[in-house]
Scaffold this motif. Structure first.
Motif, mmCIF file in Angstrom:
data_model
loop_
_atom_site.group_PDB
_atom_site.id
_atom_site.type_symbol
_atom_site.label_atom_id
_atom_site.label_comp_id
_atom_site.label_asym_id
_atom_site.label_seq_id
_atom_site.Cartn_x
_atom_site.Cartn_y
_atom_site.Cartn_z
ATOM 1 N N ALA A 15 5.533 -4.551 30.471
ATOM 2 C CA ALA A 15 5.442 -3.135 30.100
ATOM 3 C C ALA A 15 4.092 -2.897 29.439
ATOM 4 C CB ALA A 15 6.579 -2.778 29.135
ATOM 5 N N GLU A 50 10.629 -2.033 23.154
ATOM 6 C CA GLU A 50 11.496 -1.175 22.363
ATOM 7 C C GLU A 50 11.202 -1.330 20.874
ATOM 8 O OE1 GLU A 50 15.283 -1.297 25.436
ATOM 9 O OE2 GLU A 50 15.350 -2.548 23.640
ATOM 10 N N ASP A 88 17.895 0.807 19.608
ATOM 11 C CA ASP A 88 16.550 0.702 20.173
ATOM 12 C C ASP A 88 16.104 2.026 20.777
ATOM 13 O OD1 ASP A 88 16.200 -2.031 19.654
ATOM 14 O OD2 ASP A 88 17.228 -2.596 21.490
ATOM 15 N N HIS A 89 14.789 2.245 20.740
ATOM 16 C CA HIS A 89 14.158 3.379 21.421
ATOM 17 C C HIS A 89 13.061 2.796 22.306
ATOM 18 C CE1 HIS A 89 16.175 6.304 18.876
ATOM 19 N NE2 HIS A 89 15.953 5.472 17.886
ATOM 20 N N VAL A 90 13.044 3.201 23.564
ATOM 21 C CA VAL A 90 12.044 2.697 24.506
ATOM 22 C C VAL A 90 10.692 3.311 24.178
ATOM 23 C CG1 VAL A 90 11.363 2.564 26.924
ATOM 24 C CG2 VAL A 90 13.784 2.342 26.287
ATOM 25 N N THR A 141 7.597 1.860 25.830
ATOM 26 C CA THR A 141 6.975 1.815 27.159
ATOM 27 C C THR A 141 7.891 1.009 28.074
ATOM 28 O OG1 THR A 141 5.706 -0.224 26.808
ATOM 29 C CG2 THR A 141 4.624 1.856 26.185
ATOM 30 N N SER A 142 7.738 1.193 29.372
ATOM 31 C CA SER A 142 8.517 0.407 30.332
ATOM 32 C C SER A 142 7.779 0.320 31.656
ATOM 33 C CB SER A 142 9.909 1.010 30.553
ATOM 34 O OG SER A 142 9.811 2.232 31.243
ATOM 35 N N ASP A 193 12.982 -6.108 26.203
ATOM 36 C CA ASP A 193 14.285 -6.087 26.845
ATOM 37 C C ASP A 193 14.078 -5.831 28.335
ATOM 38 O OD1 ASP A 193 17.022 -6.250 27.020
ATOM 39 O OD2 ASP A 193 17.399 -4.690 25.538
ATOM 40 N N ARG A 233 11.171 -3.395 29.198
ATOM 41 C CA ARG A 233 10.996 -2.337 28.205
ATOM 42 C C ARG A 233 10.465 -2.906 26.889
ATOM 43 N NH1 ARG A 233 15.915 -2.051 30.312
ATOM 44 N NH2 ARG A 233 16.932 -2.803 28.401
ATOM 45 N N THR A 263 13.278 -3.999 35.359
ATOM 46 C CA THR A 263 12.610 -3.033 34.487
ATOM 47 C C THR A 263 12.476 -3.659 33.107
ATOM 48 O OG1 THR A 263 13.503 -1.152 35.703
ATOM 49 C CG2 THR A 263 12.705 -0.722 33.464
#
Length: 173
Positions: A132, A92, A101-103, A105-106, A146, A90, A88
């Motif tokens: 992503a 961030e 961190d804030h996601v 898109t992933s 990430d 991401r 996965t």
């Protein structure tokens, strides 16, 4: 001497103009390495995950590229190695260098068939790349790529194993 200085001046001006017209672009990447030991006589394999955060044309993108190689050239057991191998990736963002961190898109990519069918893979192709979705770049925040890999080794009885890859360096400004 005067012609050389004029040529250097014109070349420098052309390069500077090209940089200005091209717009900002930035890329930051890092690689994580980890070994997987399989039950039986399957060879231990070394995996590499490269996370890249790229700014291009006003958009920020995160991608992860997986590659691997067996550590023992003598393949004794070539049976199935993984029941599952998923990554996965991401994109961030964070407000400062030190906040969490804030996601943004992933995307999760299933590489199970690829890693089972190929003992070694060092090509950089779409099949071993997980990207992503892009997001509009905001220069006020710090961006990074990430990834997390979750794999389940065939026949080891331990269930899924989570491997966190190192995030890319921050892109900002």
């Amino acid at each position: 001497m005067r012609r050389t200085l004029t040529a250097v001046g014109l070349t420098s001006t052309a390069v500077a103009l090209g940089v200005l017209l091209a717009g900002p672009a930035a890329a930051a990447s890092t690689t994580t390495q980890f070994d997987v030991t399989f039950p039986g006589k399957k060879p231990t394999t070394e995996y590499y995950g490269e996370n890249s955060g790229t700014l291009k044309d006003g958009n920020m993108t995160a991608k992860s590229v997986m590659s691997w190689q067996i550590l023992d050239d003598q393949v004794i057991d070539n049976s199935k190695r993984f029941t599952s191998f998923k990554i996965t990736t991401r994109l961030e963002e964070r407000l400062t260098k030190t906040t969490e961190d804030h996601v943004v898109t992933s995307k999760t990519c299933d590489l199970t068939k690829l890693v089972n069918d190929n003992y070694t893979w060092f090509q950089n192709e779409p099949v071993n790349t997980c990207a992503a979705p892009s997001a509009v770049y905001d220069g006020e925040v710090y961006w990074s790529a990430d990834a997390t890999i979750v794999y389940d080794i065939e026949g080891d009885g331990r269930g899924p194993i989570t491997q966190q890859l190192t995030g890319s360096p921050l892109v900002h400004g």
